[in-house]
Design a protein around this motif. Structure first.
Motif, PDB file in Angstrom:
ATOM      1  N   ASP A 547       0.852  -1.189   0.000  1.00  0.00           N
ATOM      2  CA  ASP A 547       0.000   0.000   0.000  1.00  0.00           C
ATOM      3  C   ASP A 547       0.886   1.235   0.000  1.00  0.00           C
ATOM      4  OD1 ASP A 547      -1.904   1.913   0.274  1.00  0.00           O
ATOM      5  OD2 ASP A 547      -2.633   1.266   2.232  1.00  0.00           O
ATOM      6  N   GLU A 548       1.014   1.885  -1.160  1.00  0.00           N
ATOM      7  CA  GLU A 548       1.909   3.045  -1.262  1.00  0.00           C
ATOM      8  C   GLU A 548       1.443   4.184  -0.377  1.00  0.00           C
ATOM      9  OE1 GLU A 548       2.562   4.188  -5.241  1.00  0.00           O
ATOM     10  OE2 GLU A 548       3.301   2.244  -5.902  1.00  0.00           O
ATOM     11  N   GLU A 549       0.106   4.342  -0.226  1.00  0.00           N
ATOM     12  CA  GLU A 549      -0.406   5.438   0.603  1.00  0.00           C
ATOM     13  C   GLU A 549      -0.066   5.214   2.062  1.00  0.00           C
ATOM     14  OE1 GLU A 549      -4.667   7.603   1.671  1.00  0.00           O
ATOM     15  OE2 GLU A 549      -4.570   6.028   0.160  1.00  0.00           O
ATOM     16  N   SER A 553       7.768   6.697   1.602  1.00  0.00           N
ATOM     17  CA  SER A 553       8.587   6.569   0.403  1.00  0.00           C
ATOM     18  C   SER A 553       9.796   7.496   0.442  1.00  0.00           C
ATOM     19  CB  SER A 553       7.742   6.888  -0.840  1.00  0.00           C
ATOM     20  OG  SER A 553       7.243   8.210  -0.759  1.00  0.00           O
ATOM     21  N   SER A 554      10.096   8.079   1.610  1.00  0.00           N
ATOM     22  CA  SER A 554      11.182   9.054   1.702  1.00  0.00           C
ATOM     23  C   SER A 554      12.464   8.434   2.237  1.00  0.00           C
ATOM     24  CB  SER A 554      10.753  10.211   2.612  1.00  0.00           C
ATOM     25  OG  SER A 554      10.484   9.736   3.917  1.00  0.00           O
ATOM     26  N   ARG A 555      12.529   7.101   2.323  1.00  0.00           N
ATOM     27  CA  ARG A 555      13.682   6.464   2.940  1.00  0.00           C
ATOM     28  C   ARG A 555      14.392   5.560   1.953  1.00  0.00           C
ATOM     29  NH1 ARG A 555      14.107   7.422   8.052  1.00  0.00           N
ATOM     30  NH2 ARG A 555      12.340   8.300   9.164  1.00  0.00           N
ATOM     31  N   GLY A 556      15.697   5.336   2.239  1.00  0.00           N
ATOM     32  CA  GLY A 556      16.491   4.423   1.441  1.00  0.00           C
ATOM     33  C   GLY A 556      17.135   5.093   0.248  1.00  0.00           C
ATOM     34  N   LEU A 557      18.293   4.569  -0.151  1.00  0.00           N
ATOM     35  CA  LEU A 557      18.996   5.112  -1.302  1.00  0.00           C
ATOM     36  C   LEU A 557      19.850   4.006  -1.907  1.00  0.00           C
ATOM     37  CD1 LEU A 557      19.542   7.737  -2.919  1.00  0.00           C
ATOM     38  CD2 LEU A 557      21.567   8.049  -1.494  1.00  0.00           C
ATOM     39  N   VAL A 558      19.799   3.904  -3.235  1.00  0.00           N
ATOM     40  CA  VAL A 558      20.609   2.942  -3.972  1.00  0.00           C
ATOM     41  C   VAL A 558      21.511   3.729  -4.920  1.00  0.00           C
ATOM     42  CG1 VAL A 558      20.623   0.959  -5.524  1.00  0.00           C
ATOM     43  CG2 VAL A 558      18.785   1.209  -3.827  1.00  0.00           C
ATOM     44  N   PRO A 605       3.642  12.378   8.479  1.00  0.00           N
ATOM     45  CA  PRO A 605       5.098  12.223   8.362  1.00  0.00           C
ATOM     46  C   PRO A 605       5.533  10.769   8.426  1.00  0.00           C
ATOM     47  CG  PRO A 605       4.500  13.050  10.528  1.00  0.00           C
ATOM     48  CD  PRO A 605       3.250  13.075   9.706  1.00  0.00           C
ATOM     49  N   GLY A 606       6.616  10.473   7.712  1.00  0.00           N
ATOM     50  CA  GLY A 606       7.248   9.173   7.817  1.00  0.00           C
ATOM     51  C   GLY A 606       8.055   9.079   9.099  1.00  0.00           C
ATOM     52  N   LEU A 617       7.518  16.834  21.768  1.00  0.00           N
ATOM     53  CA  LEU A 617       8.643  17.278  22.582  1.00  0.00           C
ATOM     54  C   LEU A 617       8.529  18.718  23.042  1.00  0.00           C
ATOM     55  CD1 LEU A 617      11.764  15.714  20.803  1.00  0.00           C
ATOM     56  CD2 LEU A 617      10.821  15.115  23.024  1.00  0.00           C
ATOM     57  N   ILE A 618       7.719  19.536  22.365  1.00  0.00           N
ATOM     58  CA  ILE A 618       7.679  20.969  22.653  1.00  0.00           C
ATOM     59  C   ILE A 618       6.439  21.273  23.479  1.00  0.00           C
ATOM     60  CG2 ILE A 618       7.653  23.279  21.641  1.00  0.00           C
ATOM     61  CD1 ILE A 618       8.944  22.106  19.184  1.00  0.00           C
ATOM     62  N   GLU A 619       6.618  21.997  24.570  1.00  0.00           N
ATOM     63  CA  GLU A 619       5.515  22.241  25.490  1.00  0.00           C
ATOM     64  C   GLU A 619       4.372  23.013  24.849  1.00  0.00           C
ATOM     65  OE1 GLU A 619       6.958  24.078  28.973  1.00  0.00           O
ATOM     66  OE2 GLU A 619       8.149  22.351  29.637  1.00  0.00           O
ATOM     67  N   ASP A 620       4.710  24.032  24.038  1.00  0.00           N
ATOM     68  CA  ASP A 620       3.653  24.831  23.429  1.00  0.00           C
ATOM     69  C   ASP A 620       3.198  24.254  22.097  1.00  0.00           C
ATOM     70  OD1 ASP A 620       5.945  25.322  22.063  1.00  0.00           O
ATOM     71  OD2 ASP A 620       5.702  27.499  21.946  1.00  0.00           O
ATOM     72  N   GLY A 621       3.668  23.074  21.749  1.00  0.00           N
ATOM     73  CA  GLY A 621       3.265  22.417  20.510  1.00  0.00           C
ATOM     74  C   GLY A 621       2.179  21.394  20.773  1.00  0.00           C
ATOM     75  N   PRO A 622       1.975  20.466  19.836  1.00  0.00           N
ATOM     76  CA  PRO A 622       0.952  19.441  19.993  1.00  0.00           C
ATOM     77  C   PRO A 622       1.283  18.532  21.174  1.00  0.00           C
ATOM     78  CG  PRO A 622       2.379  18.983  18.115  1.00  0.00           C
ATOM     79  CD  PRO A 622       2.727  20.356  18.587  1.00  0.00           C
ATOM     80  N   GLN A 623       0.276  18.088  21.905  1.00  0.00           N
ATOM     81  CA  GLN A 623       0.493  17.335  23.124  1.00  0.00           C
ATOM     82  C   GLN A 623       0.039  15.881  23.032  1.00  0.00           C
ATOM     83  OE1 GLN A 623       2.214  18.656  25.757  1.00  0.00           O
ATOM     84  NE2 GLN A 623       2.492  20.320  24.297  1.00  0.00           N
ATOM     85  N   GLU A 624      -0.742  15.533  22.048  1.00  0.00           N
ATOM     86  CA  GLU A 624      -1.240  14.170  21.948  1.00  0.00           C
ATOM     87  C   GLU A 624      -0.240  13.280  21.225  1.00  0.00           C
ATOM     88  OE1 GLU A 624      -5.038  14.119  20.147  1.00  0.00           O
ATOM     89  OE2 GLU A 624      -6.001  15.292  21.718  1.00  0.00           O
ATOM     90  N   ARG A 625      -0.133  12.039  21.690  1.00  0.00           N
ATOM     91  CA  ARG A 625       0.702  11.060  21.006  1.00  0.00           C
ATOM     92  C   ARG A 625      -0.025  10.569  19.759  1.00  0.00           C
ATOM     93  NH1 ARG A 625       4.237   7.403  24.989  1.00  0.00           N
ATOM     94  NH2 ARG A 625       4.899   9.016  26.461  1.00  0.00           N
ATOM     95  N   ILE A 626       0.760  10.195  18.761  1.00  0.00           N
ATOM     96  CA  ILE A 626       0.194   9.753  17.489  1.00  0.00           C
ATOM     97  C   ILE A 626       0.746   8.377  17.169  1.00  0.00           C
ATOM     98  CG2 ILE A 626       0.071  10.208  15.009  1.00  0.00           C
ATOM     99  CD1 ILE A 626       0.140  13.140  15.590  1.00  0.00           C
ATOM    100  N   GLY A 627      -0.155   7.462  16.810  1.00  0.00           N
ATOM    101  CA  GLY A 627       0.257   6.121  16.439  1.00  0.00           C
ATOM    102  C   GLY A 627       0.903   6.096  15.062  1.00  0.00           C
ATOM    103  N   VAL A 628       1.572   5.001  14.764  1.00  0.00           N
ATOM    104  CA  VAL A 628       2.283   4.823  13.502  1.00  0.00           C
ATOM    105  C   VAL A 628       1.779   3.551  12.836  1.00  0.00           C
ATOM    106  CG1 VAL A 628       4.541   4.447  12.436  1.00  0.00           C
ATOM    107  CG2 VAL A 628       4.316   6.044  14.345  1.00  0.00           C
ATOM    108  N   THR A 629       1.521   3.616  11.536  1.00  0.00           N
ATOM    109  CA  THR A 629       1.028   2.466  10.798  1.00  0.00           C
ATOM    110  C   THR A 629       2.160   1.485  10.501  1.00  0.00           C
ATOM    111  OG1 THR A 629       1.403   3.387   8.595  1.00  0.00           O
ATOM    112  CG2 THR A 629      -0.634   4.003   9.707  1.00  0.00           C
ATOM    113  N   SER A 630       1.789   0.336   9.976  1.00  0.00           N
ATOM    114  CA  SER A 630       2.792  -0.659   9.598  1.00  0.00           C
ATOM    115  C   SER A 630       3.676  -0.172   8.458  1.00  0.00           C
ATOM    116  CB  SER A 630       2.105  -1.964   9.190  1.00  0.00           C
ATOM    117  OG  SER A 630       1.214  -1.740   8.107  1.00  0.00           O
ATOM    118  N   GLY A 631       3.223   0.827   7.720  1.00  0.00           N
ATOM    119  CA  GLY A 631       4.017   1.397   6.635  1.00  0.00           C
ATOM    120  C   GLY A 631       4.949   2.494   7.080  1.00  0.00           C
TER     121      GLY A 631
END
Length: 753
Positions: A547-549, A553-558, A605-606, A617-631
């Protein structure tokens, strides 16, 4: 049936009693007076009594009906379903599209300091006040991606207004296309709607919010009874300075280098928009290093002197990071002076701080004394170039090509494959997984093969767009590397010396890329004097079925070198270019392959490999944790700038992720009303169903909704026509029943003079 003006209807209905009261007042009984001729009058009255009563009742009914029709027309009735009659729906449905993108945080520093979003919310409050019982409202926030906060529409107007008041400016752009698409789907499925839907769009329509160069899709063209009202575009000019980017010249800070100092050199790009572009000015720029969200003591500052008409500027600043150890999570922070939009005054970027880079060389290890140079194998030359001294911060690890497994690859940052023919299909699949998880893969052809069948397995495992020849091409006469080489971030630090170093390299044999070298993701790092690519780079592609979505796709280099690093193919191993070339490829390539960790607000974000959660990490920034998909991407978009730590299932840090403001969303140039109107009409709304919301407050502002409800109160017009006909009938009956046309006795033609 409900009424838009219930008070007028009630007053008109009460006025129906007036003709009835007058009728009964004129029926008061008087004391009879008997006189001689009374007997004849009574007989005549009794003869016509029934007819007179019928005439009076007809006149009374006509006059009462006239007042009732006028009351109904003034009340503006709206037809509704049975569910609406029970209070489950209303005559009007209003969809509020409120711009809370980065541009909506703009404040006029010379005025009252009120932000554009504050004005939008105040205008929305006036419009909500214009709604009545039974009306419905919906709310969509435009910050990208558009967020339907109240959809379907709700009859709880107080709750909708509370959510409007809670809106805050985000750091992403405005997603008009997504908002109109969501509304189109909702309007097609809204079974409760009986009248015309009103879409109220509140925005300043500056260049950062409305990109008029990208037309809207006509998603509302097939939706009936839709009216679009919009606030007028901002006309006042507004200046803004943005931190567009901050790119470290080296993507990895290696603390184990020859000098013992860890400097972070950063190229910073600034941009001005709005009316200040035509003026000279000065901007202060500060660069610091953050560790775990705390700014390190070292701080570097400079100033940019703007010329009149200058909109962009570049500068390079250097900050020391001596207090960072080899496993630190750090980020550079660039900040400028406060101005109209604060969200784009800072830019953060994670910095990989390591003591050394671990590079595996997949070839059999040589034992014993080193042979003469002409007998060295490609892997020997590569080991020497990667680690020319013991103090060099690149650790070279020998890897058996027949024993490449996941644990071995997990301990490496990069792997060099001078004998790709020695890898079997399972090993290539593991190499592909290693690259897609953020690894650097450097491949060169073997010198021992006549027919190179390994290229097919490599292409399928790494999903590269190239096709490599199967037979070696001998160059006669030999070619040199070109003096003019393409510019690349991977070789940027040696770019000035590259033409001179490249001209000394001779190439006699190549295994060329015969297809795909011009693919969008492919970069030519070095080319020969005839223009043919000699070294290419590309990120690995996704395998079929993934699933490309849902995959980063921003990682790795050949990186593929078409000549084997052997003296029988090229004299590169004996030339000064080989050491800086390999050093830069590894240092910069590893940083690029692992991903910069920099993303734009509004994206998902990836994340680094094996990340389970993003922690703010920033006190005045977003405070909720965000889960990460298998991708390896965030499960939800992040609309606000901030720093996040990627952690695994055990809570261990996997690296940092920075989300910065969408820079194009901070453009403050104004746009004409006609251009914005044409752009909005591209959504499919008919031109006669578009209206600007009045600039003034009060009744005129509320008129954007009340006038749009006329289509829902279409019964008012037939009622007014009926009232006019009844009034004409009443005049005719009153004239007829007055018997004014009956001639008095003795007034005929034969009457005596």
């Amino acid at each position: 049936m409900t009424f838009l003006n219930l008070g007028l209807f009630a007053a008109g209905a009460a006025a129906v009693s007036i003709p009835i009261i007058i009728h009964f007042l004129f029926r008061r009984r008087r004391k009879p007076v008997v006189w001689a001729a009374m007997r004849f009058l009574i007989e005549a009255y009794k003869k016509h009594q029934r007819r007179l009563k019928l005439e009076q009742w007809l006149l009374l009914a006509t006059r009462c009906l006239l007042l009732l029709l006028i009351a109904l027309a003034l009340g503006r009735p709206v037809a509704e379903s049975a569910a609406q009659a029970l209070g489950l729906g209303g005559g009007r449905t209003v969809y509020f599209l409120i711009d809370n993108s980065l541009a909506s945080s703009a404040r006029d520093v010379s005025g009252d300091g009120q932000s554009a979003l504050d004005r939008h919310k105040a205008a929305a409050a006036e419009l909500v006040d214009a709604l009545g019982p039974g009306d419905r409202a919906a709310l969509v926030a435009l910050a990208s991606p558009a967020q339907p906060i109240v959809l379907p529409a709700s009859a709880d107007l107080g709750a909708v207004m509370a959510l409007i008041n809670d809106l805050e400016s985000a750091d992403s752009g405005a997603d008009f296309a997504g908002a109109f698409s969501a509304l189109a789907r909702e309007l097609r499925n809204d079974t409760e709607r009986t009248g015309q839907a009103v879409i109220v769009t509140l925005s300043d329509f500056r260049a950062g919010s409305a990109d008029l160069s990208r037309p809207l899709d006509a998603v509302l063209a097939d939706v009936p009874r839709v009216k679009l009202s919009a606030s007028r575009p901002a006309g006042a000019p507004l200046g803004n300075v943005q931190t567009v980017s901050a790119d470290p010249l080296r993507r990895i800070v290696l603390t184990r280098d020859a000098s013992g100092a860890a400097n972070v050199d950063v190229r910073i790009k600034l941009r001005r928009t709005g009316d200040i572009v035509g003026q000279a000015g000065v901007s202060s720029v500060r660069l610091s290093v953050e560790r775990f969200g705390e700014v390190a003591p070292s701080l570097t500052s400079s100033q940019v002197a703007w010329r009149a008409g200058q909109s962009e500027a570049d500068l390079v600043l250097s900050a020391q990071a001596n207090d960072l150890d080899g496993s630190a999570d750090a980020a550079i922070l660039v900040s400028i002076d406060r101005d109209a939009i604060e969200g784009d005054n800072q830019y953060r970027r994670p910095v990989q701080v390591r003591s050394a880079v671990r590079v595996g060389v997949a070839a059999r290890r040589r034992f014993g004394a080193m042979p003469s140079p002409d007998a060295l194998a490609p892997e020997d030359w590569l080991r020497l170039a990667l680690s020319p001294t013991s103090a060099d911060p690149i650790d070279v690890i020998d890897v058996d090509p027949s024993a490449i497994d996941a644990p071995t690859l997990a301990g490496l940052d990069a792997i060099v494959l001078p004998r790709p023919d020695a890898l079997d299909a399972p090993a290539w699949r593991r190499i592909g997984d290693f690259a897609r998880s953020g690894g650097l893969v450097l491949v060169s052809p073997p010198t021992t093969e006549a027919v190179h069948l390994w290229t097919d397995t490599m292409m399928s495992s790494l999903a590269l767009p190239w096709r490599i020849a199967r037979e070696v091409e001998s160059l006669d006469p030999a070619l040199t590397l070109g003096g003019e080489q393409p510019r690349s971030a991977l070789l940027e630090l040696i770019q000035s010396e590259l033409p001179e170093l490249a001209r000394s390299v001779t190439v006699t044999h190549v295994l060329p890329v015969i297809e795909g070298d011009n693919a969008p993701e492919t970069r030519v790092l070095l080319q020969m004097s005839d223009g043919a690519p000699w070294m290419l780079a590309s990120p690995p592609g996704e395998l079929n079925g993934e699933d490309e979505e849902n995959t980063s796709s921003s990682r790795g280099l050949v990186v593929y070198l078409t000549s084997a690093p052997a003296l029988t193919w090229t004299d590169l191993p004996a030339r000064p270019l080989i050491v800086p070339l390999l050093q830069e490829l590894i240092r910069q390539g590893v940083g690029e392959a692992t991903g910069g960790g920099v993303f734009t607000a509004g994206e998902r974000p990836g994340t680094p490999p094996r990340t389970a959660e993003l922690v703010p990490l920033i006190e005045d920034g977003p405070q909720e944790r965000i889960g990460v998909t298998s991708g390896a991407v965030a499960s939800t978009p992040i609309r606000d700038a901030g720093m996040w730590r990627a952690v695994d299932q055990q809570g261990a840090s996997r690296g940092l992720v920075a989300v910065n403001a969408a820079m194009n969303a901070g453009r403050t140039e104004t746009q004409t009303a006609s251009a914005v109107r044409d752009w909005l009409l591209g959504s499919g709304v008919a031109s006669d169903q578009f209206a600007w919301i009045a600039d003034t407050t009060g009744d005129r502002a509320a008129g954007a909704i009340t006038q749009s409800a006329d289509a829902g109160s279409w019964l008012s017009y037939p009622l007014l026509v009926a009232a006019a006909l009844v009034a004409l009938l009443e005049l005719t009956l009153a004239r007829l029943f007055s018997h004014a046309s009956i001639k008095p006795a003795g007034a005929g033609e034969g009457a005596p003079a």
